[in-house]
Design a protein around this motif. Structure first.
Motif, PDB file in Angstrom:
ATOM      1  N   VAL A  33      40.312  36.882  44.644  1.00 34.34           N
ATOM      2  CA  VAL A  33      40.513  36.712  46.084  1.00 34.34           C
ATOM      3  C   VAL A  33      41.827  35.974  46.298  1.00 34.34           C
ATOM      4  CG1 VAL A  33      39.600  35.721  48.212  1.00 34.34           C
ATOM      5  CG2 VAL A  33      38.037  36.684  46.517  1.00 34.34           C
ATOM      6  N   LEU A  34      42.670  36.558  47.132  1.00 31.28           N
ATOM      7  CA  LEU A  34      43.995  36.005  47.405  1.00 31.28           C
ATOM      8  C   LEU A  34      44.019  35.434  48.822  1.00 31.28           C
ATOM      9  CD1 LEU A  34      47.107  36.004  46.524  1.00 31.28           C
ATOM     10  CD2 LEU A  34      47.261  38.097  47.865  1.00 31.28           C
ATOM     11  N   GLU A  35      44.670  34.292  48.965  1.00 30.64           N
ATOM     12  CA  GLU A  35      44.798  33.734  50.317  1.00 30.64           C
ATOM     13  C   GLU A  35      46.260  33.755  50.734  1.00 30.64           C
ATOM     14  OE1 GLU A  35      43.095  29.713  51.271  1.00 30.64           O
ATOM     15  OE2 GLU A  35      45.023  29.545  52.285  1.00 30.64           O
ATOM     16  N   ALA A  36      46.525  34.334  51.885  1.00 34.38           N
ATOM     17  CA  ALA A  36      47.872  34.302  52.450  1.00 34.38           C
ATOM     18  C   ALA A  36      47.719  34.171  53.944  1.00 34.38           C
ATOM     19  CB  ALA A  36      48.632  35.579  52.107  1.00 34.38           C
ATOM     20  N   MET A  37      48.560  33.389  54.579  1.00 34.07           N
ATOM     21  CA  MET A  37      48.500  33.172  56.021  1.00 34.07           C
ATOM     22  C   MET A  37      47.068  32.841  56.473  1.00 34.07           C
ATOM     23  SD  MET A  37      51.043  36.191  57.128  1.00 34.07           S
ATOM     24  CE  MET A  37      50.396  36.206  58.773  1.00 34.07           C
ATOM     25  N   LYS A  38      46.462  31.914  55.799  1.00 32.66           N
ATOM     26  CA  LYS A  38      45.118  31.419  56.140  1.00 32.66           C
ATOM     27  C   LYS A  38      44.079  32.534  56.181  1.00 32.66           C
ATOM     28  CE  LYS A  38      46.588  27.338  58.578  1.00 32.66           C
ATOM     29  NZ  LYS A  38      47.619  27.314  59.589  1.00 32.66           N
ATOM     30  N   MET A  39      44.282  33.553  55.356  1.00 33.35           N
ATOM     31  CA  MET A  39      43.349  34.662  55.359  1.00 33.35           C
ATOM     32  C   MET A  39      43.012  35.016  53.926  1.00 33.35           C
ATOM     33  SD  MET A  39      44.030  38.275  57.082  1.00 33.35           S
ATOM     34  CE  MET A  39      42.726  39.463  57.092  1.00 33.35           C
ATOM     35  N   GLU A  40      41.731  35.241  53.669  1.00 28.86           N
ATOM     36  CA  GLU A  40      41.334  35.599  52.310  1.00 28.86           C
ATOM     37  C   GLU A  40      41.163  37.103  52.178  1.00 28.86           C
ATOM     38  OE1 GLU A  40      38.000  33.345  50.932  1.00 28.86           O
ATOM     39  OE2 GLU A  40      39.092  31.447  51.077  1.00 28.86           O
ATOM     40  N   MET A  41      41.761  37.649  51.111  1.00 26.89           N
ATOM     41  CA  MET A  41      41.688  39.100  50.924  1.00 26.89           C
ATOM     42  C   MET A  41      41.347  39.410  49.478  1.00 26.89           C
ATOM     43  SD  MET A  41      45.222  39.692  52.855  1.00 26.89           S
ATOM     44  CE  MET A  41      45.626  38.017  52.405  1.00 26.89           C
ATOM     45  N   PRO A  42      40.463  40.387  49.249  1.00 34.35           N
ATOM     46  CA  PRO A  42      40.164  40.741  47.874  1.00 34.35           C
ATOM     47  C   PRO A  42      41.283  41.593  47.261  1.00 34.35           C
ATOM     48  CG  PRO A  42      38.885  42.087  49.388  1.00 34.35           C
ATOM     49  CD  PRO A  42      39.672  41.120  50.225  1.00 34.35           C
ATOM     50  N   VAL A  43      41.553  41.345  45.984  1.00 35.15           N
ATOM     51  CA  VAL A  43      42.463  42.221  45.246  1.00 35.15           C
ATOM     52  C   VAL A  43      41.559  43.071  44.345  1.00 35.15           C
ATOM     53  CG1 VAL A  43      44.376  42.340  43.611  1.00 35.15           C
ATOM     54  CG2 VAL A  43      44.243  40.445  45.240  1.00 35.15           C
ATOM     55  N   VAL A  44      41.725  44.391  44.416  1.00 33.74           N
ATOM     56  CA  VAL A  44      40.773  45.262  43.721  1.00 33.74           C
ATOM     57  C   VAL A  44      41.383  45.926  42.492  1.00 33.74           C
ATOM     58  CG1 VAL A  44      39.505  45.723  45.840  1.00 33.74           C
ATOM     59  CG2 VAL A  44      41.321  47.277  45.125  1.00 33.74           C
ATOM     60  N   ALA A  45      40.500  46.430  41.638  1.00 33.71           N
ATOM     61  CA  ALA A  45      40.945  47.102  40.419  1.00 33.71           C
ATOM     62  C   ALA A  45      41.581  48.446  40.760  1.00 33.71           C
ATOM     63  CB  ALA A  45      39.759  47.307  39.486  1.00 33.71           C
ATOM     64  N   PRO A  46      42.781  48.711  40.224  1.00 34.41           N
ATOM     65  CA  PRO A  46      43.434  49.995  40.501  1.00 34.41           C
ATOM     66  C   PRO A  46      42.762  51.152  39.760  1.00 34.41           C
ATOM     67  CG  PRO A  46      44.794  48.632  39.064  1.00 34.41           C
ATOM     68  CD  PRO A  46      43.626  47.795  39.465  1.00 34.41           C
ATOM     69  N   ALA A  47      42.015  50.834  38.704  1.00 31.28           N
ATOM     70  CA  ALA A  47      41.346  51.888  37.941  1.00 31.28           C
ATOM     71  C   ALA A  47      40.130  51.295  37.237  1.00 31.28           C
ATOM     72  CB  ALA A  47      42.299  52.476  36.915  1.00 31.28           C
ATOM     73  N   ALA A  48      39.250  52.163  36.751  1.00 28.15           N
ATOM     74  CA  ALA A  48      38.072  51.678  36.033  1.00 28.15           C
ATOM     75  C   ALA A  48      38.457  51.332  34.600  1.00 28.15           C
ATOM     76  CB  ALA A  48      36.997  52.760  36.041  1.00 28.15           C
ATOM     77  N   GLY A  49      37.723  50.383  34.005  1.00 32.12           N
ATOM     78  CA  GLY A  49      38.025  50.040  32.611  1.00 32.12           C
ATOM     79  C   GLY A  49      37.401  48.710  32.249  1.00 32.12           C
TER      80      GLY A  49
END
Lengths: 74, 440
Positions: A33-49
């Motif tokens: 989970v990334l926080e930028a500008m007081k907002m939390e956003m998930p970073v997801v896997a670009p591929a399975a593995g």
């Protein structure tokens, strides 16, 4: 067998890391989970593995394009 | 004075007469209910609490009989809230001081990295101009003057200080309802915008991933506020009090040498004037002024205005995409951020974008339209002020004629595009020059 980098889309702070080396992930599973500008956003896997390596820890400030983790695909 | 008994009752009557109870009327409880509604939105719903709380409490305070907060004292001095209002808002000091702080808080980086999003800030003013016309047309019954209609139109620009600045200049008696509508709907951006987004975009468009923004050098960030000030001062000098302060704040931020001033401008100073602003706006809403048809009309039109501005921003991107190469095409969701509402509208674009494609990060991309929306709304306000500069009485459409209304409006809507378009060109030119001389 290929290695794919999971990168940060923009500058911010890592709030949570949701995977550990050895974990199996599907495409679009949340990696961190990334926080930028007081907002939390998930970073997801670009591929399975399988997670080969996690390169950041919670609380760390990251630039855009920083590698978060490496996924090994089958 | 015939008997001691009569004296006694008169004495009692005088005492009661000095309290508010004897002067209560049905309007006050209605105003309390309105005040409590906005305080509820602030405290329970956390909708723009920094503004709606002081505004709500301001409404509450001035709506008691005999309470001397607005107006003049018997000695001819302004009363407490009148003092805040007179020097803060009537003299148009507070909106400009707030813009200084907002300038410090604004990062033009995403806009400089993607200059084409500048135009979106102009497209998102669609609602402002349509609502201006709509206000005159639909609410002919409430008899809005052209000046009043302009002040209502600007609400959709989702910029509180600009709304207050323009309303004070053109229709000061509508300050309360206009500011309240602007701040309330701004707080409701996350509820209003997703509906509009779904309405005017396809699923495929919403899932489009945008490529990373390039890094922006310090020199570019320093040059931008100077160029923007120059252009705005030359084209729409009427809004320089707002935009000049905004650009000064931004220059202070990017210079990196006046951290203490930047801290004060975006913190202590802005917070101080925000309290005075909220109270003054609330204090203008006394029962006898507020309880009429116009505020109801303003709230209805404000919502329509917000929706149209959101649509205007999105449609501008869709239109631009027709001319862009495949790799440069933009995700239309970021167009919604063209209603400034910084940074709330950008967050909405991010959340919606990621909902349709988890790999999508639109937050930074949306900041471009968002900050250009601030400039766009201010330009629109400047154009409205210019339009009525030589008119000193309320102007009505029956006197001015529809031809005049549509002509001037069309020209001014195009004018906003011209201002932002020129700014975009100048920005690209300066970036080219900067990149020749400065090391990255």
């Amino acid at each position: 067998m290929a290695q794919i980098d999971v990168t940060v889309p923009m500058v911010g702070k890592i709030v949570k890391v949701l995977v550990k080396p050895g974990d199996a992930v599907a495409e679009d599973d949340e990696i961190a989970v990334l926080e930028a500008m007081k907002m939390e956003m998930p970073v997801v896997a670009p591929a399975a593995g399988k997670i080969a390596e996690v390169k950041v820890e919670p609380g760390q400030l990251v630039e855009a394009e920083t590698v978060l983790a490496i996924i090994e695909t089958e | 004075m015939t008997s001691a008994g009569l004296d006694y009752s008169e004495f009692l009557r005088n005492i009661i007469d000095q309290t508010g109870i004897a002067h209560m009327s049905w309007q006050y409880p209605i105003m309390w209910a309105i005040a409590f509604f906005f305080i509820y939105l602030a405290v329970v719903k956390k909708y723009e609490p920094l503004l709606l709380l002081p505004i709500g409490f301001g409404i509450f305070l001035v709506n008691f009989p005999l309470v001397q907060l607005m107006g003049q004292s018997e000695q001819g001095f302004p009363n407490l809230f009148q003092f805040f209002y007179k020097y803060g808002i009537e003299w148009e000091i507070i909106p400009c001081v707030i813009f200084l702080g907002l300038g410090v808080l604004t990062d033009f980086g995403p806009l400089i990295a993607s200059p084409k999003t500048m135009i979106v800030g102009a497209g998102a003013q669609l609602g402002v101009f349509v609502t201006f016309t709509g206000t005159i047309l639909i609410f002919g019954i409430a008899n809005f003057s052209l000046q009043e209609a302009a002040s209502v139109g600007i609400i959709g620009g989702a910029d509180g200080p600009t709304t207050i600045f323009l309303t004070q200049a053109l229709a000061p008696h509508l300050l309360g309802p206009n500011a309240l509508a602007a701040y309330s709907y701004m707080a409701m951006v996350p509820l209003i915008q997703p509906l509009i987004m779904r309405l005017v975009t396809t699923r495929k468009e919403r899932t489009r991933i945008m490529k990373q923004l390039r890094p922006v050098s310090r020199v570019e960030k320093l040059v931008f506020p100077i160029i923007a000030t120059m252009l705005i001062a030359l084209l729409v000098p009427q809004v320089i009090p707002l935009m000049g302060m905004f650009m000064l704040g931004n220059f202070m931020r990017e210079s990196g040498v006046v951290a203490r001033l930047s801290d004060t401008a975006q913190g202590a100073l802005m917070n101080t004037v925000t309290i005075l602003l909220g109270l003054s706006v609330g204090a203008t809403m006394q029962a006898e002024k507020f309880l009429s048809l116009k505020p109801v009309a303003i709230f209805t039109l404000g919502l329509f205005d917000f929706a149209l501005c959101t649509m205007g921003g999105i449609l501008t991107i869709k239109l631009m995409n027709l001319f862009l190469k495949e790799k440069d095409k933009m995700n239309p969701l970021i167009g919604a951020a063209g209603v400034s509402a910084v940074p709330m509208a950008s967050r909405v674009a991010q959340v919606q974008g990621q909902k349709y494609n988890p790999k999508n990060f639109l937050l930074m991309h949306a900041m471009g339209p968002s900050v250009s929306g601030v400039i766009g709304t201010a330009s629109a306000a400047g154009m409205f002020i210019a339009m009525f500069a030589s008119v000193h009485a309320p102007l009505y459409v029956k006197d001015a004629g529809w031809g005049y209304v549509f002509m001037t409006l069309g020209i001014r809507f195009v004018g906003v595009f011209i201002v932002l378009g020129l700014l975009q060109v100048l920005m690209q030119l300066s970036c080219k020059i900067v990149s020749k001389f400065a090391k990255p």
